[in-house]
Design an enzyme around this catalytic site. Structure first.
Site, PDB file in Angstrom:
ATOM      1  N   SER A 181      46.434  38.383  47.929  1.00  0.00           N
ATOM      2  CA  SER A 181      44.966  38.822  46.796  1.00  0.00           C
ATOM      3  C   SER A 181      43.444  39.050  48.565  1.00  0.00           C
ATOM      4  CB  SER A 181      44.470  38.225  46.213  1.00  0.00           C
ATOM      5  OG  SER A 181      43.151  38.589  45.546  1.00  0.00           O
ATOM      6  N   TYR A 194      44.667  30.671  41.439  1.00  0.00           N
ATOM      7  CA  TYR A 194      44.899  31.355  41.881  1.00  0.00           C
ATOM      8  C   TYR A 194      44.510  31.675  43.423  1.00  0.00           C
ATOM      9  CZ  TYR A 194      45.051  36.660  42.494  1.00  0.00           C
ATOM     10  OH  TYR A 194      45.605  38.125  42.840  1.00  0.00           O
TER      11      TYR A 194
END
Ligand SMILES: NC(=O)c1ccc[n+]([C@@H]2O[C@H](COP(=O)([O-])OP(=O)(O)OC[C@H]3O[C@@H](n4cnc5c(N)ncnc54)[C@H](OP(=O)(O)O)[C@@H]3O)[C@@H](O)[C@H]2O)c1
Length: 307
Positions: A181, A194
């Protein structure tokens, strides 16, 4: 001393030039499909996609099938996989296998290995992932799913790679795409767990690529920002927020572009822009306040009601 500064200046210029060349390549690749279908097919007969039932994983499964690969769909909800399998079989000539597995569990890999026995897997897309909080939140306010998140975002990448890399190594051919990401490119407050889990994916991929490049295996990590999927509650699309199918189509064009890519031009530009923000500003209380207020409002206004 003069020579030292001349050398330093030259190195800075070279680094700038390399960035420009990479950017021009991205622009070119985003407008022109250059990677032939035969390149992906040459990796092997089958592609394995984790988290294939929806979002980016579903888009990879469809696109790779369109490129002529048979696909193994692995995900949690069997019904979604069966619907997708029928769609792929109807619209392409590819064969499909479905494996139901929950990547938050650690006892699934033996049966996955069993199901993959005898298949010539040329492409692995380590796509499965979970985001515990779409809205920016401090670590202690996020639901306590630490173990599940690590299993799903970190362990799945390592274990699936371990299963599939070995036969790739013997064939001296293969492509592994690891979906990380944009928030892994630097530590992102308010998405701490995350961001850290996705940073692991980047480090793992890049080190592994250095180990296996000479064995003919391509390992690439993708660091996209926003893509409109169930994970992002179908965030409205715009220049930055991509549809999953358009993101995947563009990202497959970048497969030979290097160890790490954002996967599309818009996100490459965003990443370059964000990298200009000095760390002191990025980690300041003012920026965190901005994330907590303006960015939260933006997300609330732009998530779609579609489920
Ligand atoms: N969307 C974005 O903006 C974005 C940006 C950067 C990176 N990423 C990364 O891209 C990847 C895909 O994201 P996405 O937005 O497509 O996600 P998504 O919309 O949530 O879809 C994820 C797919 O994975 C499956 N899945 C989720 N948890 C699972 C588990 N524990 N076991 C098995 N399957 C599971 C889901 O299954 P069900 O069908 O059962 O729900 C679904 O099919 C993730 O790794 C994510 O971190 C996404």
């Amino acid at each position: 001393m003069d020579q030292f500064f001349i050398l330093l200046g030259l190195l800075v210029c070279l680094a700038g030039l390399a960035k420009c060349v990479r950017f021009c390549k991205c622009v070119l690749l985003s407008f022109r499909k250059v990677l032939p279908r035969s390149f992906l097919q040459s990796m092997g007969q089958w592609a394995v996609v984790t988290g294939a039932g929806d979002g980016i994983g579903k888009a990879y499964s469809l696109e790779l099938a369109k490129c002529g690969l048979n696909v193994v769909l692995i995900s949690r909800t069997l019904e979604k996989l069966q619907v997708l399998a029928r769609e792929i079989e109807r619209s392409t000539r590819s064969r499909v296998r479905v494996i139901q597995a929950d990547f938050t569990k650690d006892d699934i890999y033996e049966s996955i290995q069993e199901e993959l026995k005898g298949l010539e897997v040329g492409i692995l897309v380590n796509n499965v992932g979970m985001l515990p909080n779409l809205l920016p939140s401090r670590f202690l306010s996020v639901p306590d799913e630490i173990q599940s998140l690590i299993q799903c975002n970190v362990t799945s990448v390592v274990k699936m790679t371990q299963l599939i890399l070995k036969p790739m190594e013997s064939r001296r051919r293969g492509l592994i795409l690891n979906i990380s990401s944009g928030v892994a490119l630097c530590p992102w407050p308010l998405y701490t767990l995350y961001s850290a889990s996705k940073a692991f994916v980047c480090t793992f991929s890049k080190a592994l690529q250095a180990e296996y490049r000479a064995k003919g295996i391509i390992i690439q990590v993708l660091t996209p920002y926003a893509v409109s999927t169930p994970m992002t509650k179908y965030l409205n699309t715009n220049m930055v927020t991509k549809r999953a199918d358009e993101f995947v189509r563009e990202s497959l064009n970048y497969v030979t572009m290097g160890d790490e890519t954002c996967g599309c031009l818009a996100h490459e530009v965003l990443a370059s822009f964000l990298s200009l923000i000095p760390a002191w500003a990025f980690y300041s209380r003012a920026f965190q306040r901005f994330l907590l207020t303006c960015y939260t409002d933006y997300l609330r206004q732009n998530v779609s009601t579609r489920e």
